[in-house]
Design an enzyme around this catalytic site. Structure first.
Site, PDB file in Angstrom:
ATOM      1  CB  SER A 176     -65.453  85.908  19.945  1.00 41.40           C
ATOM      2  OG  SER A 176     -65.652  85.457  21.107  1.00 41.40           O
ATOM      3  N   PRO A 177     -63.592  89.161  20.043  1.00 43.19           N
ATOM      4  CG  PRO A 177     -63.906  91.450  19.977  1.00 43.19           C
ATOM      5  CD  PRO A 177     -64.598  90.227  19.695  1.00 43.19           C
ATOM      6  CG  LEU A 178     -63.384  91.493  24.952  1.00 42.32           C
ATOM      7  CD1 LEU A 178     -64.382  91.972  25.830  1.00 42.32           C
ATOM      8  CD2 LEU A 178     -62.108  91.862  25.205  1.00 42.32           C
ATOM      9  N   GLY A 193     -62.443  90.471  32.216  1.00 43.58           N
ATOM     10  CA  GLY A 193     -62.345  90.908  33.511  1.00 43.58           C
ATOM     11  C   GLY A 193     -62.863  90.031  34.610  1.00 43.58           C
ATOM     12  N   GLY A 238     -64.605  84.957  23.825  1.00 42.32           N
ATOM     13  CA  GLY A 238     -65.750  84.355  24.581  1.00 42.32           C
ATOM     14  C   GLY A 238     -65.995  84.844  25.819  1.00 42.32           C
ATOM     15  CE1 TYR A 248     -74.215  84.841  14.680  1.00 43.88           C
ATOM     16  CE2 TYR A 248     -74.683  86.953  14.849  1.00 43.88           C
ATOM     17  CZ  TYR A 248     -73.814  86.049  14.563  1.00 43.88           C
ATOM     18  OH  TYR A 248     -72.308  86.064  14.385  1.00 43.88           O
TER      19      TYR A 248
END
Length: 341
Positions: free
Chosen positions: A213-215, A222, A217, A62
Site C-alpha cells: 500500500s505505498p499510496l 491523485g 490505501g 486475497y
C-alpha cells in the site's frame, strides 16, 4: 526497470512489484479493491513483464485463494520468466487451525498455494502476520522444511513489530536455520511509522523492506485532496482503505499537487518516487485496476527528486517520534543518527 538486492540474499528483485490483491474480488472487502478476472489479469501481467516488472505478490487470503488462482492462470507458460511471492497466516475458515503460522498450517498452506498457482515452487514465501501463540522455532523449522523440499526459495515475513522480527532473526541464528530475507510493511508518505524501528532494524540485520500500500490505501492516487473528498466509486472512500487524519493528508497532497504542477509528473508517481529513495527499500508492491494505471506507475522509477523536493515532502509528512525515540533524539542525537536516504 531497476533491480535491487533483496535484503542479505543474492536474489535480485524489481524495484516495482505487481500486487494482485485486486485479482478476484471474491469477498465484499476485496471487491472494493478490484474484481480483475483472468483476461484482464493476463493483460496486466503482459504489461508488467514488458516493463521489466518480473515479480508478482499475492496471498492465500486475497479473495480466499482466488487471487492466487487467477495469477497462476495469467502466468501460465512463462513461469521461468518471473518471481512469485505469496503469504499465509490470515484466517481462511472458522476452525481453530484455519489461521496462524503453526508448522501444520505453514506446510499445508504452502502446498495449497502451489496448486492454486500452478507451479512447483514459490520464490518468496511470507508469513502474513505475527502469530504469538506459535513458537518462532516451530515457524522457522517449517520454513526450513519447505526450503529443503524445494517448494520455496526464500522466506520472509509481513506486519511484524521490531521485536517480533528480531526474535525470529535471533532464533534463526541460534538454530542455524535460514533467516527471513524480507519484511513486507505498510509505509508511505501518509504512514511513516516503519521508520522508527523497522527501517533501522532492516538495515542493521540486512532484511529487505518490501512496501505494501505505498499510496496509502489509494489516498495518494491523485483523486483526493483539500476540498476534494474521495469519490464515491474510489477505494479511498471505503473501509478497504486506511484512515489518515484529514489535515495530515491534505498537508501532504498540497505539496504533491504543487510538485506535480512544477514537474509534470502525476501525484502517485511522485509519491512512489519518494518511497524508492528511502533507506533499505528493496521493492514497492503496487496494485492497479487498469492497464493505464499500471503503465503510469511503472515509470515512477524514472523520476529523480532533487534535495529540495524531498525536503518539502519530508516536512509535509513528518510526525513526532514515539518514545523512546523522541528521548534518544533529545538526549543522544549524535549517537542515534536516523537512516539517511
Amino acid at each position: 526497470m531497476e533491480y535491487r538486492t533483496l535484503g542479505g540474499s543474492g536474489l535480485k528483485v524489481p524495484a516495482l512489484i505487481l500486487g494482485t490483491a485486486t485479482f478476484g474480488g471474491g469477498t465484499d472487502f476485496f471487491r472494493k479493491w478490484g474484481e480483475t478476472g483472468v483476461a484482464e489479469a493476463t493483460r496486466l501481467v503482459d504489461l508488467a513483464l514488458d516493463a521489466g516488472c518480473t515479480m508478482f505478490d499475492t496471498a492465500d487470503s486475497y479473495s480466499l485463494g482466488r487471487s492466487e488462482e487467477i495469477l497462476g492462470q495469467a502466468i501460465r507458460g512463462r513461469r521461468d520468466q518471473l518471481l512469485i511471492a505469496t503469504k499465509t497466516g490470515m484466517a481462511l475458515g472458522p476452525g481453530p487451525n484455519d489461521l496462524g503460522t503453526s508448522r501444520s498450517r505453514i506446510i499445508a498452506s504452502c502446498e495449497a498455494s502451489l496448486k492454486r498457482l500452478g507451479t512447483d515452487r514459490i520464490d518468496l514465501y511470507q508469513l502474513h502476520a505475527f502469530d504469538a501463540v506459535t513458537p518462532v522455532d516451530e515457524m522457522l523449522h517449517a520454513l526450513d522444511t519447505l526450503i529443503r523440499d524445494g517448494k520455496i526459495r526464500y522466506a520472509g515475513v509481513s506486519n511484524y513489530s521490531g521485536w517480533h522480527l528480531m526474535k525470529m532473526l535471533a532464533a534463526a541464528d541460534r538454530l542455524g536455520l535460514p533467516r527471513p530475507v524480507a519484511h513486507q510493511v505498510y509505509y508511505s508518505l501518509v504512514a511513516r511509522d516503519a521508520e522508527w524501528e523497522l527501517m533501522p532494524l532492516g538495515l542493521d540485520q540486512k532484511v529487505g523492506t518490501l512496501v505494501w500500500s505505498p499510496l496509502g490505501g489509494a489516498r495518494l492516487s491523485g483523486r483526493v485532496g483539500r476540498n476534494r473528498p474521495a469519490p464515491a466509486d474510489s477505494r479511498a472512500a471505503t473501509d478497504a482503505s486506511w484512515q489518515v487524519p484529514d489535515e495530515r493528508l491534505y498537508a501532504i497532497t498540497d505539496v504533491l499537487e504543487a510538485l506535480a504542477a512544477e514537474t509534470g509528473h502525476s501525484i502517485p508517481r511522485l509519491a512512489l518516487a519518494w518511497l524508492l529513495g528511502r533507506p533499505g527499500i528493496s521493492g514497492l508492491v503496487i496494485g492497479a485496476r487498469t492497464p493505464e494505471q499500471l503503465a503510469a506507475n511503472l515509470t515512477a522509477g524514472e523520476i529523480m527528486l532533487d534535495t529540495d523536493q524531498i525536503a518539502r515532502l519530508d516536512a509535509a509528512s513528518a510526525v513526532s517520534p514515539p518514545y523512546p525515540y523522541w528521548h534518544q533524539q533529545r538526549t543522544m542525537a549524535a549517537r542515534n543518527p536516523p537512516p539517511v536516504p
